[in-house]
Motif scaffolding. Sequence first.
Motif, PDB file in Angstrom:
ATOM      1  N   GLU A  58       0.802  -1.239   0.000  1.00 52.41           N
ATOM      2  CA  GLU A  58       0.000   0.000   0.000  1.00 52.41           C
ATOM      3  C   GLU A  58       0.831   1.284   0.000  1.00 52.41           C
ATOM      4  N   LYS A  59       2.086   1.227   0.464  1.00 51.79           N
ATOM      5  CA  LYS A  59       2.939   2.422   0.447  1.00 51.79           C
ATOM      6  C   LYS A  59       3.684   2.567  -0.881  1.00 51.79           C
ATOM      7  N   ILE A  60       3.572   1.583  -1.763  1.00 48.43           N
ATOM      8  CA  ILE A  60       4.266   1.630  -3.050  1.00 48.43           C
ATOM      9  C   ILE A  60       3.250   1.678  -4.204  1.00 48.43           C
ATOM     10  N   LYS A  61       2.423   0.683  -4.278  1.00 46.14           N
ATOM     11  CA  LYS A  61       1.303   0.615  -5.238  1.00 46.14           C
ATOM     12  C   LYS A  61       1.693   0.415  -6.701  1.00 46.14           C
ATOM     13  N   SER A  62       2.879   0.895  -7.121  1.00 46.69           N
ATOM     14  CA  SER A  62       3.222   0.796  -8.537  1.00 46.69           C
ATOM     15  C   SER A  62       4.737   0.821  -8.725  1.00 46.69           C
ATOM     16  N   LYS A  63       5.193   0.155  -9.763  1.00 45.63           N
ATOM     17  CA  LYS A  63       6.620   0.192 -10.117  1.00 45.63           C
ATOM     18  C   LYS A  63       7.036   1.621 -10.438  1.00 45.63           C
ATOM     19  N   ALA A  64       6.088   2.414 -10.910  1.00 47.26           N
ATOM     20  CA  ALA A  64       6.381   3.791 -11.306  1.00 47.26           C
ATOM     21  C   ALA A  64       6.602   4.704 -10.102  1.00 47.26           C
ATOM     22  N   ASN A  65       6.307   4.219  -8.904  1.00 49.08           N
ATOM     23  CA  ASN A  65       6.474   5.036  -7.700  1.00 49.08           C
ATOM     24  C   ASN A  65       7.918   4.920  -7.211  1.00 49.08           C
ATOM     25  N   CYS A  66       8.841   5.376  -8.040  1.00 54.83           N
ATOM     26  CA  CYS A  66      10.279   5.247  -7.756  1.00 54.83           C
ATOM     27  C   CYS A  66      10.617   5.829  -6.385  1.00 54.83           C
ATOM     28  N   LYS A  67       9.983   6.950  -6.057  1.00 55.33           N
ATOM     29  CA  LYS A  67      10.316   7.666  -4.819  1.00 55.33           C
ATOM     30  C   LYS A  67      10.014   6.852  -3.553  1.00 55.33           C
ATOM     31  N   ALA A  68       9.096   5.908  -3.653  1.00 56.73           N
ATOM     32  CA  ALA A  68       8.774   5.078  -2.493  1.00 56.73           C
ATOM     33  C   ALA A  68      10.024   4.332  -2.012  1.00 56.73           C
ATOM     34  N   CYS A  69      10.919   4.012  -2.925  1.00 52.96           N
ATOM     35  CA  CYS A  69      12.132   3.262  -2.563  1.00 52.96           C
ATOM     36  C   CYS A  69      13.421   4.062  -2.732  1.00 52.96           C
ATOM     37  N   HIS A  70      13.402   5.035  -3.650  1.00 51.85           N
ATOM     38  CA  HIS A  70      14.608   5.842  -3.894  1.00 51.85           C
ATOM     39  C   HIS A  70      14.346   7.269  -3.413  1.00 51.85           C
ATOM     40  N   SER A  71      14.682   7.545  -2.156  1.00 52.21           N
ATOM     41  CA  SER A  71      14.307   8.830  -1.542  1.00 52.21           C
ATOM     42  C   SER A  71      14.841  10.062  -2.273  1.00 52.21           C
ATOM     43  N   ASP A  72      15.969   9.952  -2.957  1.00 54.20           N
ATOM     44  CA  ASP A  72      16.583  11.124  -3.584  1.00 54.20           C
ATOM     45  C   ASP A  72      16.301  11.246  -5.075  1.00 54.20           C
ATOM     46  N   ILE A  73      15.359  10.437  -5.565  1.00 49.91           N
ATOM     47  CA  ILE A  73      15.192  10.368  -7.034  1.00 49.91           C
ATOM     48  C   ILE A  73      14.735  11.693  -7.642  1.00 49.91           C
ATOM     49  N   GLU A  74      14.036  12.529  -6.859  1.00 53.54           N
ATOM     50  CA  GLU A  74      13.607  13.810  -7.423  1.00 53.54           C
ATOM     51  C   GLU A  74      14.787  14.730  -7.732  1.00 53.54           C
ATOM     52  N   LYS A  75      15.927  14.442  -7.081  1.00 51.09           N
ATOM     53  CA  LYS A  75      17.133  15.223  -7.391  1.00 51.09           C
ATOM     54  C   LYS A  75      17.935  14.534  -8.487  1.00 51.09           C
ATOM     55  N   GLY A  76      17.367  13.466  -9.054  1.00 56.00           N
ATOM     56  CA  GLY A  76      18.068  12.743 -10.100  1.00 56.00           C
ATOM     57  C   GLY A  76      19.103  11.791  -9.545  1.00 56.00           C
ATOM     58  N   LEU A  77      19.020  11.494  -8.247  1.00 52.67           N
ATOM     59  CA  LEU A  77      20.030  10.640  -7.629  1.00 52.67           C
ATOM     60  C   LEU A  77      19.460   9.273  -7.261  1.00 52.67           C
ATOM     61  N   ILE A  78      20.242   8.234  -7.562  1.00 52.72           N
ATOM     62  CA  ILE A  78      19.843   6.891  -7.159  1.00 52.72           C
ATOM     63  C   ILE A  78      21.047   6.269  -6.450  1.00 52.72           C
ATOM     64  N   GLU A  79      21.295   6.755  -5.246  1.00 53.59           N
ATOM     65  CA  GLU A  79      22.452   6.265  -4.503  1.00 53.59           C
ATOM     66  C   GLU A  79      22.061   5.008  -3.730  1.00 53.59           C
ATOM     67  N   ASP A  80      22.975   4.042  -3.681  1.00 58.09           N
ATOM     68  CA  ASP A  80      22.703   2.780  -2.978  1.00 58.09           C
ATOM     69  C   ASP A  80      22.247   3.002  -1.543  1.00 58.09           C
ATOM     70  N   GLU A  81      22.916   3.934  -0.858  1.00 60.36           N
ATOM     71  CA  GLU A  81      22.586   4.127   0.570  1.00 60.36           C
ATOM     72  C   GLU A  81      21.245   4.823   0.778  1.00 60.36           C
TER      73      GLU A  81
END
Length: 107
Positions: A75-98
């Motif tokens: 329920e907190k993700i709902k879709s593969k397209a919800n990148c931000k649910a798992c990648h907190s910095d994605i709005e800054k264009g960052l996908i850092e492992d940590e």
Amino acid sequence: MANLEDHFGDDASLDKEDTKSILEFLVKNSAEASTKEASVKFLNSIKNDDIIAMSQTTFWKNEHKDIPKTVFEHEKIKSKANCKACHSDIEKGLIEDEKIKNINNFM
Ligand code: HEC
């Protein structure tokens, strides 16, 4: 942007001004204009295919192949397209492992 009247089944058409400014943003921030590692990998993965979602690329599928389907349905993700649910910095264009959330919290 050229066919927003039928955007995944919805009418998402915009006025001329909004269309222009969003198109400019997309072109300016496209993978083609980026030197980030993920952008290059996404582009290489798309090749000449007509892919409209990042999650349809072989690169994305490979990176996420070990994540159970049920995690994306959480329920907190709902879709593969919800990148931000798992990648907190994605709005800054960052996908850092940590910055990738622990998916065990979604199981
Ligand atoms: C359910 C959580 C989840 C969602 C939603 C998700 N990802 Fe991920 N993503 C992960 C995890 C976990 C990894 C790390 C996988 C590994 O290393 O085994 C990852 C890895 C990646 C990587 C590779 C990172 C690297 O350093 O190699 C990219 C790029 C990426 N994701 C992009 C995206 C994009 C873009 C979206 C949205 C379209 C997205 N992800 C949606 C969990 C998620």
